[in-house]
Design a protein around this motif. Structure first.
Motif, PDB file in Angstrom:
ATOM      1  N   ARG A   1       5.732   4.076  -8.568  1.00  0.00           N
ATOM      2  CA  ARG A   1       6.289   4.480  -7.164  1.00  0.00           C
ATOM      3  C   ARG A   1       5.284   4.961  -6.491  1.00  0.00           C
ATOM      4  O   ARG A   1       4.913   5.007  -5.330  1.00  0.00           O
ATOM      5  N   ASP A   2       4.440   5.894  -7.091  1.00  0.00           N
ATOM      6  CA  ASP A   2       3.276   6.570  -6.303  1.00  0.00           C
ATOM      7  C   ASP A   2       1.903   6.167  -6.521  1.00  0.00           C
ATOM      8  O   ASP A   2       0.959   6.863  -6.533  1.00  0.00           O
ATOM      9  N   LEU A   3       1.704   4.801  -6.646  1.00  0.00           N
ATOM     10  CA  LEU A   3       0.352   4.128  -6.664  1.00  0.00           C
ATOM     11  C   LEU A   3      -0.412   4.641  -5.566  1.00  0.00           C
ATOM     12  O   LEU A   3       0.035   4.675  -4.332  1.00  0.00           O
ATOM     13  N   ARG A   4      -1.899   4.844  -5.639  1.00  0.00           N
ATOM     14  CA  ARG A   4      -2.621   5.245  -4.763  1.00  0.00           C
ATOM     15  C   ARG A   4      -3.530   4.097  -4.476  1.00  0.00           C
ATOM     16  O   ARG A   4      -4.663   4.434  -3.698  1.00  0.00           O
TER      17      ARG A   4
ATOM     18  N   ASN B   1       5.540   1.324   6.407  1.00  0.00           N
ATOM     19  CA  ASN B   1       3.839   1.517   6.288  1.00  0.00           C
ATOM     20  C   ASN B   1       3.782   0.698   4.790  1.00  0.00           C
ATOM     21  O   ASN B   1       2.721   0.988   4.098  1.00  0.00           O
ATOM     22  N   GLU B   2       4.865  -0.355   4.547  1.00  0.00           N
ATOM     23  CA  GLU B   2       4.606  -0.732   3.089  1.00  0.00           C
ATOM     24  C   GLU B   2       3.410  -1.825   2.931  1.00  0.00           C
ATOM     25  O   GLU B   2       2.590  -1.950   1.841  1.00  0.00           O
ATOM     26  N   PHE B   3       2.966  -2.704   3.571  1.00  0.00           N
ATOM     27  CA  PHE B   3       2.184  -3.858   3.923  1.00  0.00           C
ATOM     28  C   PHE B   3       1.099  -3.704   4.725  1.00  0.00           C
ATOM     29  O   PHE B   3       1.164  -3.016   5.633  1.00  0.00           O
ATOM     30  N   LYS B   4      -0.154  -4.216   4.155  1.00  0.00           N
ATOM     31  CA  LYS B   4      -1.287  -4.075   4.931  1.00  0.00           C
ATOM     32  C   LYS B   4      -2.290  -5.449   4.383  1.00  0.00           C
ATOM     33  O   LYS B   4      -2.292  -5.690   3.263  1.00  0.00           O
ATOM     34  N   GLU B   5      -2.918  -5.735   5.190  1.00  0.00           N
ATOM     35  CA  GLU B   5      -3.886  -6.858   5.033  1.00  0.00           C
ATOM     36  C   GLU B   5      -5.338  -6.302   4.221  1.00  0.00           C
ATOM     37  O   GLU B   5      -5.615  -5.276   4.743  1.00  0.00           O
TER      38      GLU B   5
ATOM     39  N   VAL C   1       0.759  -1.215   0.055  1.00  0.00           N
ATOM     40  CA  VAL C   1      -0.097   0.005   0.054  1.00  0.00           C
ATOM     41  C   VAL C   1       0.817   1.316  -0.022  1.00  0.00           C
ATOM     42  O   VAL C   1       0.292   2.522  -0.196  1.00  0.00           O
ATOM     43  N   SER C   2       2.128   1.159   0.195  1.00  0.00           N
ATOM     44  CA  SER C   2       3.123   2.300   0.352  1.00  0.00           C
ATOM     45  C   SER C   2       4.518   1.683  -0.002  1.00  0.00           C
ATOM     46  O   SER C   2       4.866   0.644   0.047  1.00  0.00           O
TER      47      SER C   2
END
Length: 185
Positions: free
Chosen positions: A98-101, A27-31, A21-22
């Motif tokens: 790089r800047d995916l939202r 803060n790179e990963f999230k479920e 996610v980032s």
């Protein structure tokens, strides 16, 4: 392997997947799961492999149109069968990514792609599938392209607009145009 193809009118399968996610350290990963899209429109699009040629053109185009989706109260999700670490490395190394939202979902077990029925027979990578899911979790549109052919993001938006009118939309209809009135007999 799934014998069926999830299609229009069917409930989108339950899922919970690790996602990128980032690129911000820590803060790179999230479920990401169905709970993240419950009660909202969602578009989930799949690509075959990271670090390829057609895929980043599509991902970048979806990202360019991100606000067009959020303006329609629609959550955008990208997915492939690559791992979250491969997604992260690709984002870090490719300027257009790089800047995916939106999240890059990692279906490393291939369980969701298999349940959707979108795995290629030879390499077992996902076809270029796109799903529009309504707020009740029902698939309202699905389009699957062969591995070598990129999709048209403008068409995804056009169909989303048509579905959100909840009216009859003629061929080539675009947002703002008249819809059809059924004949009263």
């Amino acid at each position: 392997m799934a014998n069926n193809f999830v299609t229009v009118g069917m409930k989108f399968p339950e899922f919970e997947k690790r996602s990128v996610v980032s690129i911000e350290k820590g803060n790179e990963f999230k479920e990401i799961s169905n709970k993240d899209i419950d009660g909202r429109w969602a578009v989930m699009f799949w690509w075959p492999k990271d670090f390829t040629f057609v895929c980043p053109t599509e991902i970048a185009e979806f990202n360019k149109n991100y606000t067009n989706f959020t303006d329609r109260d629609t959550i955008l999700l990208g997915a492939s069968t690559d791992s979250e670490y491969v997604h992260h490395a690709w984002r870090m190394s490719h300027n257009d990514l790089r800047d995916l939202r939106f999240p890059m979902i990692a279906d490393t077990s291939k369980s969701l792609a298999d349940e959707l029925g979108i795995l290629s027979a030879d390499e077992r990578v996902a076809y270029r599938a796109t799903y529009i899911i309504d707020p009740d979790g029902i698939v309202r549109w699905v389009c699957v392209n062969d591995l070598s052919v990129g999709r048209n993001v403008a068409e995804v938006l056009r169909v989303l607009d048509a579905l959100q009118t909840d009216e009859l939309c003629p061929c080539n209809w675009s947002k703002g145009e008249a819809t059809l009135e059924p004949a009263v007999g």
